[in-house]
Scaffold this active site. Structure first.
Site, PDB file in Angstrom:
ATOM      1  N   THR A   1      27.700 -19.407 -51.654  1.00  0.00           N
ATOM      2  CA  THR A   1      27.529 -18.250 -52.543  1.00  0.00           C
ATOM      3  C   THR A   1      27.438 -18.686 -53.999  1.00  0.00           C
ATOM      4  O   THR A   1      26.777 -18.041 -54.816  1.00  0.00           O
ATOM      5  CB  THR A   1      28.704 -17.275 -52.338  1.00  0.00           C
ATOM      6  OG1 THR A   1      28.620 -16.768 -51.015  1.00  0.00           O
ATOM      7  CG2 THR A   1      28.681 -16.127 -53.317  1.00  0.00           C
TER       8      THR A   1
ATOM      9  N   SER B   1      27.524 -21.745 -45.797  1.00  0.00           N
ATOM     10  CA  SER B   1      28.484 -22.602 -45.075  1.00  0.00           C
ATOM     11  C   SER B   1      28.963 -21.998 -43.763  1.00  0.00           C
ATOM     12  O   SER B   1      29.613 -22.679 -42.979  1.00  0.00           O
ATOM     13  CB  SER B   1      29.671 -22.977 -45.964  1.00  0.00           C
ATOM     14  OG  SER B   1      30.658 -21.978 -45.966  1.00  0.00           O
TER      15      SER B   1
ATOM     16  N   THR C   1      32.333 -20.678 -49.308  1.00  0.00           N
ATOM     17  CA  THR C   1      33.769 -20.476 -49.078  1.00  0.00           C
ATOM     18  C   THR C   1      34.130 -20.404 -47.591  1.00  0.00           C
ATOM     19  O   THR C   1      35.260 -20.697 -47.213  1.00  0.00           O
ATOM     20  CB  THR C   1      34.242 -19.159 -49.743  1.00  0.00           C
ATOM     21  OG1 THR C   1      33.472 -18.074 -49.213  1.00  0.00           O
ATOM     22  CG2 THR C   1      34.091 -19.201 -51.246  1.00  0.00           C
ATOM     23  N   ASP C   2      33.142 -19.991 -46.760  1.00  0.00           N
ATOM     24  CA  ASP C   2      33.488 -19.649 -45.366  1.00  0.00           C
ATOM     25  C   ASP C   2      34.097 -20.801 -44.578  1.00  0.00           C
ATOM     26  O   ASP C   2      35.020 -20.593 -43.788  1.00  0.00           O
ATOM     27  CB  ASP C   2      32.249 -19.120 -44.630  1.00  0.00           C
ATOM     28  CG  ASP C   2      31.894 -17.705 -45.070  1.00  0.00           C
ATOM     29  OD1 ASP C   2      32.749 -17.040 -45.684  1.00  0.00           O
ATOM     30  OD2 ASP C   2      30.768 -17.261 -44.789  1.00  0.00           O
TER      31      ASP C   2
HETATM   32  N1  ASP Z   1      28.748 -17.215 -46.573  1.00  0.00           N
HETATM   33  C1  ASP Z   1      29.006 -17.891 -47.830  1.00  0.00           C
HETATM   34  C2  ASP Z   1      29.178 -19.367 -47.547  1.00  0.00           C
HETATM   35  O1  ASP Z   1      30.206 -19.717 -47.010  1.00  0.00           O
HETATM   36  C3  ASP Z   1      30.217 -17.321 -48.450  1.00  0.00           C
HETATM   37  C4  ASP Z   1      30.636 -17.919 -49.751  1.00  0.00           C
HETATM   38  O2  ASP Z   1      30.227 -18.991 -50.146  1.00  0.00           O
HETATM   39  O3  ASP Z   1      31.467 -17.261 -50.406  1.00  0.00           O
HETATM   40  O4  ASP Z   1      28.292 -20.152 -47.841  1.00  0.00           O
END
Ligand code: ASP
Length: 308
Positions: free
Chosen positions: A14, A58, A91-92
């Protein structure tokens, strides 16, 4: 004598996401902006060495990207001119990547993962500050090993967990608390943290350098009304290891347990973790399967590496 160079490796997430509308914090596409461009937008960071290792959301992280990332980390860490690394990540699955890198790099220099909960196009994006804080952490006296920096907090690879799907401070280290805080470019280490190098990881990079076929390891959850159907299907499909996200202190529904015994008889390694958000399974005499002190997703990484 260690140099001062900080290398920033981009993997997507993200932090590199874009939305059609600036006010939209959830309807965006992750992994759109290159890492060099991300740094260019942050005063003071534009001169750093960058490398785009991957460009993915991710949620789709896999062993091939982990391997490529670990090899690039090992390459840069070997350079005496490099002081530390920063990795931009979604973050995932950040916590799993952190554990994987901790397990295979045995890094003494800091390897700092950072991320964002809001896309780069948000009205108030969190990515630029997190990037600044991550670079400050990579440069900080006392920083060592694989760390995660977000929302002003520094976490270690073992404890860090994403605990919230939306808010900007989405990570914590459970009962352990953060290793430190980043305040105006300075890291204040928590006094009760003896070392950022959790468990003195040994380098195992040679173990993964040439792997193309990774052992299949899956996570199954024990819950009210659980059955053994998933386990039986996985065994038929050739799974090599199973991590059980157990209830409480490593307990398993009797129907799932029966299926796990069948899996074990078929040669599948079984490891228990707990689905509780905090704490760990305390092993006791007579336990049928070993207990990991890691969360289920990190125990899966550990079992996979063990099976290699
Ligand atoms: N779906 C995103 C990822 O993990 C979520 C994020 O980065 O906050 O790449």
């Amino acid at each position: 004598m260690i140099g001062q160079k900080i290398v920033v490796l981009g993997t997507g997430g993200t932090i590199a996401g874009t939305a059609a509308r600036a006010g939209d914090n959830i309807g965006y596409t992750a992994a759109q902006v290159g890492v060099e461009q991300l740094l260019a937008g942050v005063p003071g960071l534009s001169g750093l060495v960058t490398e785009q290792v991957a460009q993915i959301d991710s949620k789709d992280m896999d062993c091939a990207v982990w391997r490529a990332l670990a090899l690039r980390c090992a390459h840069h860490l070997d350079d005496p001119g490099v002081r530390g690394l920063v990795i931009t990540h979604g973050t995932d699955t950040l916590e799993e990547t952190a554990w994987f890198l901790h397990a295979v790099l045995g890094a003494r220099k800091p390897v700092v993962l950072t991320c964002a909960m809001r896309p780069a196009t948000a009205l108030a994006p969190d990515g630029p500050q997190n990037l600044l804080d991550a670079v400050a952490t990579a440069q900080a006296p006392g920083a060592a090993g694989v760390l995660a920096v977000a929302a002003g907090e520094v976490h270690g690879a073992r404890q860090v967990q994403k605990v919230h799907p939306y808010r900007v401070n989405a990570f914590n280290s459970g009962e352990a608390g953060p290793l430190g805080w980043v305040e105006e470019g300075q890291v204040r280490w928590a006094q009760n943290q003896p070392s950022a190098l959790d468990g003195q990881a040994q380098s195992a990079i040679e173990k993964i350098a040439n792997v193309t076929a990774w052992p299949a390891v899956e996570i199954v959850t024990s819950h009210a009304g659980a059955s053994g159907r998933v386990v039986d299907a996985l065994v038929r499909d050739g799974v090599r290891g199973l991590v059980v996200a157990c209830t409480g202190n490593g307990t398993i529904h009797h129907a799932l347990e029966a299926a796990l015994l069948r899996a074990q008889d078929a040669g599948v390694r079984v490891v228990r973790s707990t689905r509780c958000a905090e704490g760990r399974v305390l092993p006791k005499p007579g336990d049928r399967w070993p207990a990991s002190d890691l969360s289920p997703v990190k125990a899966r990484v550990a079992l996979m590496l063990d099976l290699l």
